[in-house]
Design an enzyme around this catalytic site. Structure first.
Site, short mmCIF file in Angstrom:
data_model
loop_
_atom_site.label_atom_id
_atom_site.label_comp_id
_atom_site.label_asym_id
_atom_site.label_seq_id
_atom_site.Cartn_x
_atom_site.Cartn_y
_atom_site.Cartn_z
N GLY A 281 81.94 -36.81 -77.22
CA GLY A 281 82.47 -38.12 -76.90
C GLY A 281 81.39 -39.19 -76.96
N GLY B 263 83.33 -32.94 -76.52
CA GLY B 263 84.70 -33.35 -76.83
C GLY B 263 85.27 -32.67 -78.06
CD GLU C 141 78.89 -30.82 -72.29
OE1 GLU C 141 79.61 -31.18 -73.23
OE2 GLU C 141 78.47 -29.65 -72.17
CG ASP D 24 83.78 -32.85 -69.95
OD1 ASP D 24 83.06 -32.46 -70.89
OD2 ASP D 24 84.27 -34.01 -69.90
#
Length: 386
Positions: free
Chosen positions: A98, A146, A169, A177
């Site tokens: 992302g 993402g 991350e 996530d």
């Protein structure tokens, strides 16, 4: 095992290369082309999604998410569409993640769209995970963050020799996530815990052997594979699987090469079975092998808060369904936006590029249970709802 066999993966995945891959994950470029960011096309029996920001490694923006989600829902109801294919333009990446820098900048300014980004991205992840028609992702090239979220929850993930997977991350003050709390604990043994906490990257056939991809094909066969899938008439999941299996079986690239972590899996399963990060670190220190010490070195560079949050995320996610995991992860995303380390990680890796983040808290022992518990608390009326 021979000493050289242990050193080989250590040298291959050294800290410099990890830093480079995180930079690839985060580096954004402005979309100045007249081309749309995402192409949504009907082809034969399929709805075809092409992530179309090759200069930015097809990184997801909120506008892309807002185009993909409603189209997926629409195609799910159209009888002439029997299959979804998602791929990336440009050849270098499927999707590198992302737009993290933009999110950090907006988060600092308390802009509401940062909440919307995570809500809408996770809604898209759930839509893919519950989709009623076959969903095929061509995860060719860089696939991180993402990009994992818009592929791994579907029925089929097709890797190639150029696929590069990572969830980096924790080096950024975030957590793995996009449903990482669901799929990572369900990989073999404690592999998912290892990948999620260290950011270790898998390449090529190892992405399939590790359980992230369902199939592996030569990259120069992707065009023909897509053509054969589009030629199917009202295909079922079984029909799609049959085509993918045929290509997979014909691909001999690294077929007999052992999984890159195979010789370390018993140790990984032992080290990452610990219930706390402090215990994991103790296990790595006590082992003392070159591979263990390399992972220890990597972990010590990560955000201590992210490590503790991520370990609990993975532990709790192992017994939750995807919807429950995404609700939990939304709470964590908002905790990261309220905190310090996410902004500091973006500064150190992406803005100033000094690779020297000043984490707060700076040490694992300073990350209290109270701090972690607070990150997991329900957000009341602001909670994610499906």
């Amino acid at each position: 095992m021979g000493f050289s066999e242990v050193l080989r993966p250590v040298s291959r995945f050294n800290s410099f290369k990890r830093t480079q891959i995180i930079l690839q994950h985060l580096r954004m470029s402005s979309h100045t082309d007249s081309e749309p960011e995402v192409l949504l096309e009907k082809k034969g029996c399929a709805g075809v999604i092409t992530l179309n920001r090759p200069k930015a490694l097809n990184s997801l923006t909120i506008s892309m998410i807002r185009q993909i989600y409603p189209q997926l829902k629409k195609w799910e109801q159209e009888p002439e569409i029997s299959l979804i294919i998602i791929k990336g333009a440009g050849g270098k990446a499927f999707c590198a993640g992302g737009d993290v820098k933009a999110i950090a900048e907006a988060g600092k300014a308390k802009e509401k769209w940062t909440q919307d980004f995570f809500k809408e991205e996770y809604a898209l992840n759930r839509a893919i995970g519950t989709y009623q028609k076959p969903y095929v992702a061509f995860i060719h090239g860089i696939t991180m963050g993402g990009g994992v979220g818009v592929s791994v929850h579907g029925d089929f993930r097709v890797a190639t020799e150029k696929t590069l997977f990572a969830m980096p991350e924790t080096a950024l003050g975030l957590f793995p996530d996009v449903g990482g709390g669901f799929f990572l604990p369900r990989l073999p043994g404690k592999l998912g815990y290892f990948l999620g906490l260290t950011g270790f990257r898998l390449k090529g056939r190892d992405v399939q052997k590790g359980g992230i991809a369902t199939h592996f094909v030569d990259s120069d066969k992707l065009t023909m594979l897509e053509k054969d899938l589009l030629a199917l008439k009202s295909p079922s999941k079984e029909n799609v699987a049959e085509v993918l299996d045929t290509y997979h079986k014909k691909c001999e690239v690294n077929q007999d090469k052992p999984f890159v972590l195979e010789e370390h899996m018993n140790n990984i399963n032992s080290w990452f079975s610990a219930s706390t990060m402090e215990q994991i670190i103790q296990h790595l220190q006590e082992d003392g092998s070159p591979f263990a010490l390399e992972q220890l070195k990597v972990i010590k560079k990560m955000s201590p808060a992210s490590l503790k949050i991520s370990l609990r995320q993975l532990t709790e996610g192992s017994s939750k369904n995807l919807t429950e995991v995404l609700i939990m992860e939304y709470r964590l995303s908002q905790a990261c936006l309220r905190g310090h380390d996410f902004y500091e990680g973006v500064r150190a890796i992406l803005v100033d590029k000094d690779q020297n983040p000043k984490w707060k808290p700076a040490k694992l022992e300073e990350v209290t249970d109270e701090f972690v518990n607070d990150c997991f608390k329900p957000l009341g009326s602001n909670d994610l709802k499906f």
